[in-house]
Design an enzyme around this catalytic site. Structure first.
Site, PDB file in Angstrom:
ATOM      1  N   HIS A 189       0.854  -1.128   0.136  1.00 36.36           N
ATOM      2  CA  HIS A 189       0.101   0.115  -0.033  1.00 36.36           C
ATOM      3  C   HIS A 189       0.775   1.379  -0.040  1.00 36.36           C
ATOM      4  O   HIS A 189       0.553   2.114   0.714  1.00 36.36           O
ATOM      5  CB  HIS A 189      -0.911  -0.031   1.105  1.00 36.36           C
ATOM      6  CG  HIS A 189      -1.654  -1.179   1.300  1.00 36.36           C
ATOM      7  ND1 HIS A 189      -2.876  -1.328   1.033  1.00 36.36           N
ATOM      8  CD2 HIS A 189      -1.527  -2.213   1.800  1.00 36.36           C
ATOM      9  CE1 HIS A 189      -3.541  -2.554   1.309  1.00 36.36           C
ATOM     10  NE2 HIS A 189      -2.709  -3.174   1.760  1.00 36.36           N
ATOM     11  N   SER A 319      16.823  19.230 -16.399  1.00 33.42           N
ATOM     12  CA  SER A 319      15.727  20.237 -16.188  1.00 33.42           C
ATOM     13  C   SER A 319      16.560  21.499 -17.171  1.00 33.42           C
ATOM     14  O   SER A 319      17.417  21.841 -17.027  1.00 33.42           O
ATOM     15  CB  SER A 319      15.636  20.877 -14.974  1.00 33.42           C
ATOM     16  OG  SER A 319      15.033  21.953 -14.590  1.00 33.42           O
ATOM     17  N   LYS A 325      19.834  18.982 -11.756  1.00 33.71           N
ATOM     18  CA  LYS A 325      18.697  18.066 -11.592  1.00 33.71           C
ATOM     19  C   LYS A 325      18.865  16.817 -12.629  1.00 33.71           C
ATOM     20  O   LYS A 325      18.972  17.111 -13.721  1.00 33.71           O
ATOM     21  CB  LYS A 325      17.318  18.705 -11.849  1.00 33.71           C
ATOM     22  CG  LYS A 325      16.051  17.518 -11.287  1.00 33.71           C
ATOM     23  CD  LYS A 325      14.826  18.718 -11.119  1.00 33.71           C
ATOM     24  CE  LYS A 325      13.741  18.132 -10.558  1.00 33.71           C
ATOM     25  NZ  LYS A 325      13.121  17.201 -11.338  1.00 33.71           N
ATOM     26  N   GLU A 332      10.136   7.271 -17.794  1.00 33.96           N
ATOM     27  CA  GLU A 332       8.892   8.074 -18.158  1.00 33.96           C
ATOM     28  C   GLU A 332       8.734   7.729 -19.634  1.00 33.96           C
ATOM     29  O   GLU A 332       7.623   7.387 -20.057  1.00 33.96           O
ATOM     30  CB  GLU A 332       9.240   9.454 -18.143  1.00 33.96           C
ATOM     31  CG  GLU A 332       9.383   9.877 -16.770  1.00 33.96           C
ATOM     32  CD  GLU A 332      10.027  11.332 -16.622  1.00 33.96           C
ATOM     33  OE1 GLU A 332      10.412  12.214 -17.342  1.00 33.96           O
ATOM     34  OE2 GLU A 332      10.504  11.730 -15.558  1.00 33.96           O
TER      35      GLU A 332
END
Ligand code: LMR
Length: 467
Positions: A189, A319, A325, A332
């Protein structure tokens, strides 16, 4: 633009002078200006080239086509298979649902190219090879398009999809073995649970891909059935005796794949359940890959404020505005591919329902979506493998920190002091920001020695080493 005049049963049509296609292709080009980027996949055109060549050989063997015509048709088909005529197939998938116009596009190109191969000039003189009477001999779009579809889809699966998934599966299996003793906290969960090893976690991914591959391979038998020989409605009208089996064996020979004549030609024309079935397995793989990519990006999240239990390769600056970053871009891309495949499955399911009496008329959209999914899954697995999976390493410091912080190690005490006392220890430690060990002793439920003996993460991972 220079034109020449081509004719069909409806009359004369102007076609670009330097193109091999004829009147029916040009009519389709003019009548279906829908989504010019949605070209009929070249894999389908290649499937047609295999079957037109096989049909010419079978027709010749059965005495209904001359050797000269067979040779010319074969040569033109070989040129298509070699990719020399790729720019001769301009039609889109949004056309007749039987694919008749693409069938005729191939018939016209083969006919005109054969004319030139025979030493003539394009657009001049009587054609030796007629697009319908010779190239389309013993055929209809209704049995050729499904045959081209099965050839194209089968080839894509065995040449691109399956090798791609196997490559990723093998890397994940290597990682699973390498990480088999790295004890980490489990999560159910999305909340802290009892420990397992990173290798056990990865073994689940390997098993998912193995099941997906098995499901996909199970669909190959139905896909290896070809409709050719059924002609217009499945009865085989206008074919010589023995044609269906012979042409299937020729296709098997030319492709080196185990194609055989469909057991029931009515099913092969009117239903495309083989495509629905096989794409179902591609959807299963997409569901698995989505879970795997999601787990990996969550495990790699951070680097300072996330879970950070694994490190994935830093491939590009992530980024345009945030310096330094790095993002989980392969995860993705892979999950976007999964979304596309799952969406394609809906299109294919709807397409599969659209068989009316003797013909399914959603053939081009089913074929295009299938081929897109099969290619995407194979290529995305290779990309994810080479630029992400292969470089995954555990962050042992973070893994250890999370194991030691976990309140769910208390589960090991259930069998010694009972669920309720164990829960009290966990809740009190959480409220006070203390450790399980401290609260277990404070509450007087057990000694420090007992705690150290009973609460050992490495003893809590069971004996299942990914088997
Ligand atoms: O093009 C064909 O061969 C047949 C067509 O799809 C039809 O059934 O009308």
């Amino acid at each position: 633009m220079e034109y020449r005049i081509e004719k069909d049963t409806m009359g004369e049509v102007k076609v670009p002078a330097d193109k091999y296609w004829g009147a029916q292709t040009e009519r389709s080009r003019n009548n279906f200006k829908i989504g010019p980027a949605a070209s009929m996949p070249l894999e389908i055109i290649q499937g047609f080239a295999y079957l037109k060549k096989a049909a010419a050989h079978a027709n010749h063997d059965l005495g209904v086509l001359s050797a000269e015509k067979m040779e010319l048709i074969s040569k033109a088909c070989d040129e298509i298979l070699a990719g020399k005529l790729d720019d001769q197939f301009p039609l889109v998938i949004w056309q007749t649902g039987s694919g008749t116009q693409s069938n005729m596009n191939v018939n016209e190109v083969v006919s005109n190219r054969a004319h030139v191969l025979a030493g003539n000039t394009l657009g001049e003189g009587q054609k030796l090879i007629h697009p319908n009477d010779d190239v389309n001999k013993s055929q209809s779009s209704n049995d050729t398009y499904p045959t081209a579809m099965h050839i194209a889809c089968y080839k894509m699966l065995v040449e691109t999809t399956i090798p791609g998934v196997e490559k990723l599966r093998d890397t994940l299996a290597e990682k699973s073995a390498a990480f088999m003793d790295v004890v980490k906290i489990g999560r159910t969960h999305l909340m802290d649970a009892t420990p397992l090893t990173l290798g056990q976690e990865f073994s689940g991914y390997v098993a998912q891909l193995n099941h997906g591959l098995k499901a996909l391979r199970n669909t190959l038998d139905h896909l290896s059935e070809i409709a050719l020989g059924g002609t217009a409605v499945g009865t085989g009208i206008n074919t010589p005796e023995g044609y269906a089996e012979l042409v299937a064996s020729k296709i098997a020979g030319f492709t080196q794949l185990p194609f055989r004549s469909a057991e029931n030609k009515f099913e092969a024309l009117a239903a495309h359940d083989a495509i629905v079935e096989s794409h179902g397995a591609l959807k299963q793989l997409a569901v698995s890959l989505n879970k795997i990519a999601n787990d990996i990006r969550l495990l790699a999240s951070g680097p300072r404020s996330g879970i950070g239990e694994i490190i994935i390769p830093a491939n590009e600056p992530g980024s345009s505005i945030m310096p330094g970053k790095v993002n989980p871009t392969q995860c993705e891309a892979l999950t976007m591919v999964c979304a596309q495949v799952i969406g394609n499955d809906v299109t294919i399911t709807v397409g599969g329902t659209q068989g009316h009496y003797e013909l399914n008329v959603f053939k081009p959209v089913m074929a295009a979506n299938f081929l897109q999914s099969a290619r995407l899954i194979g290529e995305a697995c290779v990309s994810f493998n080479d630029h992400c999976a292969i470089g995954i390493e555990p962050d042992l410091k973070n893994i250890k920190k999370h194991v030691n912080n976990s309140l769910m190690l208390v589960t090991a005490l259930n069998t010694h002091i009972g669920y309720e006392k164990a829960a009290k220890i966990a809740k009190t430690a959480h409220e006070n920001g203390t450790t399980l060990r401290e609260e277990a002793i404070n509450l007087g439920y057990l000694s420090g020695e007992e705690f150290d003996k009973w609460v050992r993460p490495a003893d809590m991972v069971g004996s299942l080493k990914g088997k």
